[in-house]
Design a protein around this motif. Structure first.
Motif: not given
Length: 400
Positions: A269-274
């Motif tokens: 989930y590192s590429l998802e924002e916030n």
């Protein structure tokens, strides 16, 4: 008339014996300990657990003499099962004809015998717990009570074996049924997904080729059709994953470094924002089904992020050990669950009509799979939640 009655009773007795699957079932130290105690308590050189078959007597356990089967006719055990006495005791001085008839059956010449018939719940004697001596003698009251007590324990072992055999048979049938169900789910999934893919592609093509002629309402209908088709496809995929999830539980057990495991999951989930995921920097789990535990964490973390409309989505994972369990808690600041719905969320195919942050509805399969994995790992899962504030999923798995 008497012979016909005995034949009928003998048929029922053999039927009862067959239910225990004990005849010629091999050696077992639990039974050997009982015959050892029987011989020592009664101060007899020989003790046996005799299984009475159709024509022969076979020994489940023997102490003090070679373990050979003998013919049933004229054996002491034959007399015991029809004597209808709690304990059948004879010696050669009082009943010489019994010992004379039995002389050719046994490896040595006995002059004393005491046997307790092992009766099932219907009163059928399937076996005899007995002691022998080469001299004329008797048993005192304590020895008689002890021999009866040992016989009762032997019968308890038989009952336990019977129930275990029945359970194994049921498990085999259930496993076969489950395989058939899984195959059916796979076939249905394939048969549904193919036309669904056609519906989606044809609908998209219809929209594209007629975008100049379709009015707004028609385009909206087509969008609903595509959305429903995707929802059905996801539902079918979920069913298939649920029935295939048992294969994960068959994976080998291994030691797991918890921070490394959680880092790999959070990196997804590192590429998802916030998104902010925190987890322990210590923890070493021994002899764990890594595949099943990974699936549990992935499902719970994914749900925590999907059902969260906050600008900053937070997931905090904590961990502790007890003498018997590894304990985990996954806390989020998501949408939360109403108290009336908490009991429902782990039931298969149960949905709460809630949309995730992308506008999609759940299938009611993910949390059911989570619960199944945890229970198979001899654990439990609970939820504490407040609507609009967030949820904490607490679960524990057995330390092996």
């Amino acid at each position: 008339m008497q012979q016909k009655y005995i034949s009928s009773k003998e048929k029922a007795r053999r039927g009862a014996l067959a239910e225990y699957a004990i005849f010629k079932s091999g050696e077992d130290k639990d039974y050997d300990q009982l015959t050892y105690l029987g011989a020592k308590i009664c101060q007899a050189p020989v003790a046996k657990i005799s299984i009475i078959g159709k024509n022969k007597v076979w020994y489940k356990s023997v102490f003090g003499t070679p373990q050979d089967e003998i013919f049933r006719k004229n054996s002491f055990c034959e007399h015991t099962i029809w004597a209808e006495e709690e304990i059948f005791i004879i010696n050669s001085r009082d009943q010489p004809e019994f010992f004379e008839q039995a002389k050719e059956l046994y490896s040595c010449e006995y002059h004393f015998y005491a046997g307790v018939p092992l009766l099932n719940e219907n009163g059928h004697a399937i076996a005899v717990f007995c002691v022998f001596d080469t001299k004329i003698r008797n048993l005192d009251q304590d020895q008689k009570k002890s021999l009866i007590a040992l016989a009762n324990q032997c019968m308890n072992l038989f009952e336990s074996r019977k129930h275990k055999t029945k359970l194994q048979h049921i498990q085999r049938k259930l496993k076969q049924k489950y395989k058939e169900l899984e195959k059916f789910a796979s076939l249905v999934s394939h048969d549904i997904k193919s036309p669904l893919a056609n519906i989606i592609s044809l609908t998209e093509l219809l929209k594209e080729e007629n975008k100049e002629t379709l009015d707004e309402q028609s385009r909206q209908y087509l969008d609903f059709l595509v959305e429903s088709s995707y929802s059905l496809r996801n539902y079918v995929d979920g069913i298939l994953k649920f029935y295939r999830s048992d294969h994960i539980l068959e994976k080998d057990f291994e030691d797991v470094h918890l921070p490394s495991l959680l880092k790999k999951i959070s990196d997804l989930y590192s590429l998802e924002e916030n998104v902010e995921i925190t987890y322990p920097d210590k923890g070493h789990l021994k002899n764990i089904n890594k595949a099943a535990l990974t699936q549990v964490f992935m499902n719970l973390i994914n749900n925590a992020l999907k059902y969260n409309n906050k600008s900053l989505r937070k997931v905090a994972i904590t961990y502790k050990e007890t003498d018997s369990y590894y304990c985990f808690a996954i806390t989020d600041n998501g949408n939360g669950i109403e108290n009336d719905n908490i009991e429902k969320i782990f039931k298969l195919f149960t949905t709460l009509d809630a949309q995730d942050r992308y506008g999609n509805h759940g299938s009611g399969i993910g949390l059911a799979t989570v619960k199944k994995h945890i229970e198979q790992m001899q654990g439990t899962i609970d939820v504490i939640s407040e609507k609009g504030v967030g949820s904490t999923f607490k679960f524990k798995i057995k330390r092996l």
